[in-house]
Write a protein that holds these residues in place. Structure first.
Motif, PDB file in Angstrom:
ATOM      1  N   PRO A   1      43.253  48.972  13.353  1.00  0.00           N
ATOM      2  CA  PRO A   1      44.002  48.105  12.394  1.00  0.00           C
ATOM      3  C   PRO A   1      45.120  48.574  11.520  1.00  0.00           C
ATOM      4  CG  PRO A   1      41.594  47.519  12.778  1.00  0.00           C
ATOM      5  CD  PRO A   1      42.000  49.100  13.279  1.00  0.00           C
ATOM      6  N   VAL A   2      46.018  47.897  11.266  1.00  0.00           N
ATOM      7  CA  VAL A   2      46.957  48.260  10.215  1.00  0.00           C
ATOM      8  C   VAL A   2      46.371  48.966   8.784  1.00  0.00           C
ATOM      9  CG1 VAL A   2      47.881  46.190   9.348  1.00  0.00           C
ATOM     10  CG2 VAL A   2      49.370  48.093   9.191  1.00  0.00           C
ATOM     11  N   GLY A   3      45.508  48.213   8.359  1.00  0.00           N
ATOM     12  CA  GLY A   3      44.863  48.772   6.957  1.00  0.00           C
ATOM     13  C   GLY A   3      44.433  49.919   7.102  1.00  0.00           C
ATOM     14  N   LYS A   4      43.400  50.033   8.141  1.00  0.00           N
ATOM     15  CA  LYS A   4      42.754  51.247   8.514  1.00  0.00           C
ATOM     16  C   LYS A   4      43.859  52.460   8.621  1.00  0.00           C
ATOM     17  CE  LYS A   4      38.187  50.330  10.026  1.00  0.00           C
ATOM     18  NZ  LYS A   4      37.378  50.274  11.154  1.00  0.00           N
TER      19      LYS A   4
ATOM     20  N   ILE B   1      52.852  52.549  -2.189  1.00  0.00           N
ATOM     21  CA  ILE B   1      53.758  51.799  -3.381  1.00  0.00           C
ATOM     22  C   ILE B   1      54.566  50.691  -2.528  1.00  0.00           C
ATOM     23  CG2 ILE B   1      56.044  52.180  -4.527  1.00  0.00           C
ATOM     24  CD1 ILE B   1      54.859  55.023  -4.989  1.00  0.00           C
ATOM     25  N   ARG B   2      55.026  50.666  -1.343  1.00  0.00           N
ATOM     26  CA  ARG B   2      55.635  49.653  -0.643  1.00  0.00           C
ATOM     27  C   ARG B   2      54.867  48.421  -0.558  1.00  0.00           C
ATOM     28  NH1 ARG B   2      60.566  47.235   0.691  1.00  0.00           N
ATOM     29  NH2 ARG B   2      60.414  46.464   2.962  1.00  0.00           N
ATOM     30  N   LYS B   3      53.593  48.748  -0.035  1.00  0.00           N
ATOM     31  CA  LYS B   3      52.607  47.457   0.002  1.00  0.00           C
ATOM     32  C   LYS B   3      52.110  46.640  -1.354  1.00  0.00           C
ATOM     33  CE  LYS B   3      48.235  46.074   1.831  1.00  0.00           C
ATOM     34  NZ  LYS B   3      46.807  46.496   2.029  1.00  0.00           N
ATOM     35  N   GLN B   4      52.179  47.589  -2.538  1.00  0.00           N
ATOM     36  CA  GLN B   4      52.037  47.157  -3.734  1.00  0.00           C
ATOM     37  C   GLN B   4      53.111  46.184  -4.366  1.00  0.00           C
ATOM     38  OE1 GLN B   4      50.660  50.594  -5.963  1.00  0.00           O
ATOM     39  NE2 GLN B   4      48.695  50.583  -4.922  1.00  0.00           N
ATOM     40  N   THR B   5      54.604  46.649  -3.970  1.00  0.00           N
ATOM     41  CA  THR B   5      55.635  46.230  -4.565  1.00  0.00           C
ATOM     42  C   THR B   5      56.530  44.992  -3.664  1.00  0.00           C
ATOM     43  OG1 THR B   5      57.005  47.969  -3.639  1.00  0.00           O
ATOM     44  CG2 THR B   5      56.162  48.211  -5.984  1.00  0.00           C
TER      45      THR B   5
ATOM     46  N   ASN C   1      57.905  49.337   6.482  1.00  0.00           N
ATOM     47  CA  ASN C   1      57.915  48.270   7.245  1.00  0.00           C
ATOM     48  C   ASN C   1      56.543  48.136   7.716  1.00  0.00           C
ATOM     49  OD1 ASN C   1      60.320  46.875   7.712  1.00  0.00           O
ATOM     50  ND2 ASN C   1      60.807  48.836   8.719  1.00  0.00           N
ATOM     51  N   ILE C   2      55.652  49.252   8.112  1.00  0.00           N
ATOM     52  CA  ILE C   2      54.134  48.962   8.130  1.00  0.00           C
ATOM     53  C   ILE C   2      53.431  48.632   7.212  1.00  0.00           C
ATOM     54  CG2 ILE C   2      51.928  50.514   9.000  1.00  0.00           C
ATOM     55  CD1 ILE C   2      54.301  50.107  11.236  1.00  0.00           C
ATOM     56  N   PRO C   3      53.530  48.955   5.990  1.00  0.00           N
ATOM     57  CA  PRO C   3      52.910  48.338   4.691  1.00  0.00           C
ATOM     58  C   PRO C   3      53.040  46.732   4.752  1.00  0.00           C
ATOM     59  CG  PRO C   3      53.980  50.190   4.029  1.00  0.00           C
ATOM     60  CD  PRO C   3      54.444  50.156   5.317  1.00  0.00           C
ATOM     61  N   VAL C   4      54.418  46.174   4.946  1.00  0.00           N
ATOM     62  CA  VAL C   4      54.595  44.836   5.079  1.00  0.00           C
ATOM     63  C   VAL C   4      53.905  44.175   6.311  1.00  0.00           C
ATOM     64  CG1 VAL C   4      56.527  43.217   5.513  1.00  0.00           C
ATOM     65  CG2 VAL C   4      56.974  45.139   4.200  1.00  0.00           C
ATOM     66  N   LEU C   5      53.738  44.926   7.542  1.00  0.00           N
ATOM     67  CA  LEU C   5      52.821  44.390   8.486  1.00  0.00           C
ATOM     68  C   LEU C   5      51.401  44.173   7.945  1.00  0.00           C
ATOM     69  CD1 LEU C   5      53.831  46.223  11.678  1.00  0.00           C
ATOM     70  CD2 LEU C   5      54.592  43.856  11.109  1.00  0.00           C
ATOM     71  N   ALA C   6      51.025  45.124   7.254  1.00  0.00           N
ATOM     72  CA  ALA C   6      49.456  44.898   6.557  1.00  0.00           C
ATOM     73  C   ALA C   6      49.379  43.706   5.828  1.00  0.00           C
ATOM     74  CB  ALA C   6      49.358  46.333   5.819  1.00  0.00           C
TER      75      ALA C   6
ATOM     76  N   GLU D   1      46.805  39.719  13.996  1.00  0.00           N
ATOM     77  CA  GLU D   1      46.098  41.018  14.272  1.00  0.00           C
ATOM     78  C   GLU D   1      47.418  41.820  14.424  1.00  0.00           C
ATOM     79  OE1 GLU D   1      42.914  43.315  15.775  1.00  0.00           O
ATOM     80  OE2 GLU D   1      42.833  41.291  16.182  1.00  0.00           O
ATOM     81  N   VAL D   2      47.235  43.028  13.639  1.00  0.00           N
ATOM     82  CA  VAL D   2      48.344  44.035  13.532  1.00  0.00           C
ATOM     83  C   VAL D   2      47.531  45.577  14.011  1.00  0.00           C
ATOM     84  CG1 VAL D   2      50.146  45.474  12.741  1.00  0.00           C
ATOM     85  CG2 VAL D   2      49.871  43.029  11.996  1.00  0.00           C
ATOM     86  N   ARG D   3      47.919  45.985  15.406  1.00  0.00           N
ATOM     87  CA  ARG D   3      47.501  47.424  15.566  1.00  0.00           C
ATOM     88  C   ARG D   3      48.302  48.412  15.653  1.00  0.00           C
ATOM     89  NH1 ARG D   3      41.830  46.626  15.930  1.00  0.00           N
ATOM     90  NH2 ARG D   3      41.972  48.383  17.231  1.00  0.00           N
ATOM     91  N   ILE D   4      47.769  49.650  15.369  1.00  0.00           N
ATOM     92  CA  ILE D   4      48.634  50.777  15.236  1.00  0.00           C
ATOM     93  C   ILE D   4      48.460  51.718  16.049  1.00  0.00           C
ATOM     94  CG2 ILE D   4      49.870  52.379  13.754  1.00  0.00           C
ATOM     95  CD1 ILE D   4      50.470  49.590  12.701  1.00  0.00           C
ATOM     96  N   PHE D   5      49.458  52.325  16.810  1.00  0.00           N
ATOM     97  CA  PHE D   5      49.441  53.762  17.416  1.00  0.00           C
ATOM     98  C   PHE D   5      50.134  54.663  16.385  1.00  0.00           C
ATOM     99  CE2 PHE D   5      49.649  51.134  21.717  1.00  0.00           C
ATOM    100  CZ  PHE D   5      48.420  51.972  22.271  1.00  0.00           C
ATOM    101  N   GLY D   6      49.221  55.526  15.799  1.00  0.00           N
ATOM    102  CA  GLY D   6      49.763  56.350  14.688  1.00  0.00           C
ATOM    103  C   GLY D   6      49.767  57.732  15.498  1.00  0.00           C
TER     104      GLY D   6
END
Length: 161
Positions: free
Chosen positions: A14-17, A32-36, A70-75, A84-89
């Protein structure tokens, strides 16, 4: 391309994890991106209607500046809508490849399956696993990520009718 949900669920997180797993100094940029970032509330309210009808799969790397944008925005979108947002990291370029190919491993082999050239690659699938659309690197200049996702869903739904 059709998505095999059970297989993707096993191979992604999951994106948050994903954001929580990123090491410093990269993690700070994502946080920072997620917070702002301020979500477009109108687009979010409309996306809520489709939260149980689609899944986002994204390819990301902690070193990538477009991923950090962009990934923090998806979160945030996932948290606000239930989508549901899943990530291949962990994607990594192969410095010995003249074509800029991905090094597998650590990059997942799915980079070839999904023809990943640039990241983040954000793919939206419907509930049956059918690809609805893609965002490569960034949304269009005049759109936010949430507006672009809504546009993809709306266009896919109008094609079904």
């Amino acid at each position: 391309m059709k998505l095999n949900f059970p297989e993707i669920m096993k191979k992604t997180i999951p994106v948050g994890k994903y954001i929580d797993s990123i090491k410093q100094p990269f993690r700070e940029k994502f946080l920072i991106r997620k917070q702002t970032y301020q979500l477009n509330r109108e687009a979010i309210n409309q996306l809520k209607r489709f939260a149980n009808k689609c899944v986002i799969v994204a390819f990301s790397a902690e070193w990538c500046k477009d991923c950090a944008a962009n990934i923090p925005v998806l979160a945030l979108i996932s948290e606000a809508t239930g989508l549901e947002v899943r990530i291949f990291g962990g994607l990594e370029k192969d410095p010995l490849s003249p074509g800029g190919e991905w090094r597998i491993p650590p990059s997942p082999p799915e980079v070839k399956t999904f023809h990943v050239d640039r990241i983040p690659l954000i793919i939206l699938f419907d509930e049956k696993g059918k690809e609805m659309g893609r965002i490569i690197e960034n949304p269009l200049k005049e759109s936010t990520l949430e507006e672009e996702l809504l546009k993809i869903i709306s266009e896919a739904n109008s094609r079904r009718r």
